[in-house]
Motif scaffolding. Sequence first.
Motif, mmCIF file in Angstrom:
data_model
loop_
_atom_site.group_PDB
_atom_site.id
_atom_site.type_symbol
_atom_site.label_atom_id
_atom_site.label_comp_id
_atom_site.label_asym_id
_atom_site.label_seq_id
_atom_site.Cartn_x
_atom_site.Cartn_y
_atom_site.Cartn_z
ATOM 1 N N MET A 145 15.750 -6.482 -2.155
ATOM 2 C CA MET A 145 15.222 -5.139 -2.030
ATOM 3 C C MET A 145 14.609 -4.914 -0.650
ATOM 4 N N VAL A 146 14.519 -3.636 -0.301
ATOM 5 C CA VAL A 146 13.827 -3.197 0.908
ATOM 6 C C VAL A 146 12.718 -2.257 0.486
ATOM 7 N N TYR A 147 11.530 -2.420 1.080
ATOM 8 C CA TYR A 147 10.474 -1.451 0.836
ATOM 9 C C TYR A 147 10.443 -0.464 1.992
ATOM 10 N N ASN A 148 10.672 0.812 1.680
ATOM 11 C CA ASN A 148 10.668 1.895 2.653
ATOM 12 C C ASN A 148 9.266 2.485 2.692
ATOM 13 N N GLU A 149 8.515 2.162 3.741
ATOM 14 C CA GLU A 149 7.113 2.577 3.779
ATOM 15 C C GLU A 149 6.960 4.082 3.988
ATOM 16 N N LYS A 150 7.950 4.722 4.620
ATOM 17 C CA LYS A 150 7.845 6.172 4.846
ATOM 18 C C LYS A 150 8.009 6.943 3.550
ATOM 19 N N GLU A 151 8.931 6.481 2.700
ATOM 20 C CA GLU A 151 9.156 7.135 1.410
ATOM 21 C C GLU A 151 8.235 6.595 0.323
ATOM 22 N N GLY A 152 7.696 5.418 0.553
ATOM 23 C CA GLY A 152 6.831 4.798 -0.448
ATOM 24 C C GLY A 152 7.596 4.365 -1.684
ATOM 25 N N LEU A 153 8.753 3.723 -1.457
ATOM 26 C CA LEU A 153 9.551 3.280 -2.607
ATOM 27 C C LEU A 153 10.435 2.098 -2.231
ATOM 28 N N PRO A 196 0.838 -1.206 0.000
ATOM 29 C CA PRO A 196 0.000 0.000 0.000
ATOM 30 C C PRO A 196 0.875 1.261 0.000
ATOM 31 N N SER A 197 0.412 2.285 -0.704
ATOM 32 C CA SER A 197 1.124 3.564 -0.742
ATOM 33 C C SER A 197 0.140 4.629 -1.212
ATOM 34 N N THR A 198 0.606 5.855 -1.296
ATOM 35 C CA THR A 198 -0.244 6.923 -1.833
ATOM 36 C C THR A 198 0.052 7.201 -3.300
ATOM 37 N N ALA A 199 1.052 6.508 -3.866
ATOM 38 C CA ALA A 199 1.437 6.766 -5.258
ATOM 39 C C ALA A 199 2.000 5.496 -5.881
ATOM 40 N N ILE A 200 1.143 4.736 -6.561
ATOM 41 C CA ILE A 200 1.566 3.465 -7.161
ATOM 42 C C ILE A 200 2.662 3.677 -8.205
ATOM 43 N N GLU A 201 2.534 4.719 -9.012
ATOM 44 C CA GLU A 201 3.521 4.941 -10.066
ATOM 45 C C GLU A 201 4.913 5.179 -9.476
ATOM 46 N N LYS A 202 4.988 5.895 -8.366
ATOM 47 C CA LYS A 202 6.269 6.128 -7.693
ATOM 48 C C LYS A 202 6.868 4.809 -7.208
ATOM 49 N N VAL A 203 6.018 3.949 -6.636
ATOM 50 C CA VAL A 203 6.471 2.632 -6.195
ATOM 51 C C VAL A 203 7.005 1.837 -7.384
ATOM 52 N N TYR A 204 6.260 1.835 -8.473
ATOM 53 C CA TYR A 204 6.657 1.071 -9.654
ATOM 54 C C TYR A 204 7.960 1.592 -10.248
ATOM 55 N N GLN A 205 8.119 2.900 -10.298
ATOM 56 C CA GLN A 205 9.352 3.469 -10.850
ATOM 57 C C GLN A 205 10.562 3.108 -10.004
ATOM 58 N N SER A 206 10.394 3.120 -8.671
ATOM 59 C CA SER A 206 11.506 2.738 -7.803
ATOM 60 C C SER A 206 11.848 1.262 -7.974
ATOM 61 N N PHE A 236 -9.216 -6.790 0.672
ATOM 62 C CA PHE A 236 -10.225 -7.834 0.480
ATOM 63 C C PHE A 236 -9.778 -9.063 1.292
ATOM 64 N N PRO A 237 -10.679 -9.802 1.911
ATOM 65 C CA PRO A 237 -12.137 -9.616 1.974
ATOM 66 C C PRO A 237 -12.604 -8.977 3.273
ATOM 67 N N THR A 238 -11.673 -8.445 4.078
ATOM 68 C CA THR A 238 -12.026 -8.020 5.437
ATOM 69 C C THR A 238 -12.435 -6.568 5.544
ATOM 70 N N GLU A 239 -12.006 -5.757 4.569
ATOM 71 C CA GLU A 239 -12.143 -4.304 4.657
ATOM 72 C C GLU A 239 -11.262 -3.718 5.754
ATOM 73 N N ASP A 240 -10.222 -4.456 6.175
ATOM 74 C CA ASP A 240 -9.215 -3.897 7.076
ATOM 75 C C ASP A 240 -8.444 -2.797 6.338
ATOM 76 N N SER A 241 -8.027 -1.776 7.076
ATOM 77 C CA SER A 241 -7.258 -0.695 6.465
ATOM 78 C C SER A 241 -5.954 -1.224 5.880
ATOM 79 N N ALA A 242 -5.636 -0.775 4.671
ATOM 80 C CA ALA A 242 -4.376 -1.153 4.016
ATOM 81 C C ALA A 242 -3.316 -0.147 4.436
ATOM 82 N N LEU A 243 -2.471 -0.533 5.376
ATOM 83 C CA LEU A 243 -1.472 0.354 5.957
ATOM 84 C C LEU A 243 -0.092 0.028 5.401
ATOM 85 N N SER A 244 0.668 1.049 5.080
ATOM 86 C CA SER A 244 2.016 0.835 4.547
ATOM 87 C C SER A 244 2.918 0.253 5.617
#
Length: 224
Positions: free
Chosen positions: A212-220, A139-149, A188-196
């Motif tokens: 790789m490492v996923y940096n949830e604060k930077e979203g990349l 989860p992130s606020t910008a999928i394209e940024k994640v994909y580019q990283s 899905f299917p719980t409707e639990d919040s998707a948190l980074s």
Amino acid sequence: MKIQKLYLNTPQLEEQLQFYKNILGLPLNYKNETSIAFQIGQSELIFQHSEESKPYHFALNIPFELVEQAVEWVKERVVILKEADSDIQDFSAWKAKAIYFYDKDENIVELIGREDVKGNGDKNFSAASIISISEIGVPSTAIEKVYQSLSQVIELPIYDGSFHRFCAVGDPEGLFICINNEKKGTWFPTEDSALSSGFKIDFLEKGKEVKMVYNEKEGLFEKQ
């Protein structure tokens, strides 16, 4: 994409040890003061102690032909998470069927059988039937940024979706499930919040080893 190792954080190391070892019956590869590791078919799932962690959503590949048996196996151990009354969620567009449940951190764990992923020849479902780690939610606020990283480290195809709301990156063997948690804010299917949540991952793509490492604060993603 073949996921070799997935490193997740947990504030409940002992509880997760008991859950995955004693309830699910997965082989314990090692245990120390700060981490535990389980063999998941061809993959390894590692939990590392952290004082704070937000729930993840990840999936494990199972033989498509054993999904019905897997339902009974899961019911003997945990409560199945459902949409409506169905124990099995049918994803016909992906030629897949899935079963969901919580672990001790309320991570949403998914067992997914895909027609395009070959099983291991088992006739009866057990923990040994699990083929590999299949997916990790991003989860992130910008999928394209994640994909580019991600693309700066390794080129992976988009399997389904777009940068707007939902984008599955990889292939049926291994996927990053990227969602915009402002536009699609729940799992899905719980409707639990998707948190980074931050994680580390090792995988093979066309014979190339990637860490790789996923940096949830930077979203990349960052190369390890």
